[in-house]
Scaffold this active site. Sequence first.
Site: not given
Length: 166
Positions: A128, A146
């Site tokens: 991330d 995402d």
Amino acid sequence: MTQQALSLKQSGVRWLWLALLVFLADIGIKLLVMNEMGYGWGNRIEVLPFFNLLYVHNYGAAFSFLSDQAGWQRWFFTGIAVAVVGLLAYWMRRLPVSEKWNNIAYALIIGGAVGNVFDRVVHGFVVDYLDFYWGTYHWPAFNLADSTICIGAAMIVLDSFRTKKY
């Protein structure tokens, strides 16, 4: 009433190019982040007053759900993603290529899901790098995969409100 089978050229699988594009962009950005940024919150790059770039590992699912578990969640979330990708590809096969809205939604979800599955299988975690915040509150870090999954899911929900022509 039986529905006539669509050829591959007539079906929504022609939209899988978009899933491939999402996957390649996601993996490319993650590799850049892993190679060029230091790990952790102390190495974040302030971009805007509400946005940072950073490099963190997510061992769980969306918003680090179950990230504190012993490792079984890696294969659990991989299995769920593979099943969802299979189901969406099946639906795309049955949809005409002209049904752009749903085919785009499915392709966005597939591309994002495959990007995160790649991370789980290769690294054991998802990379991330996007950090949005307000004051001292930070939204959980996330990535392009995402984002495309959320956009695709929102498109499916919005589609449920559209008037259908049958």
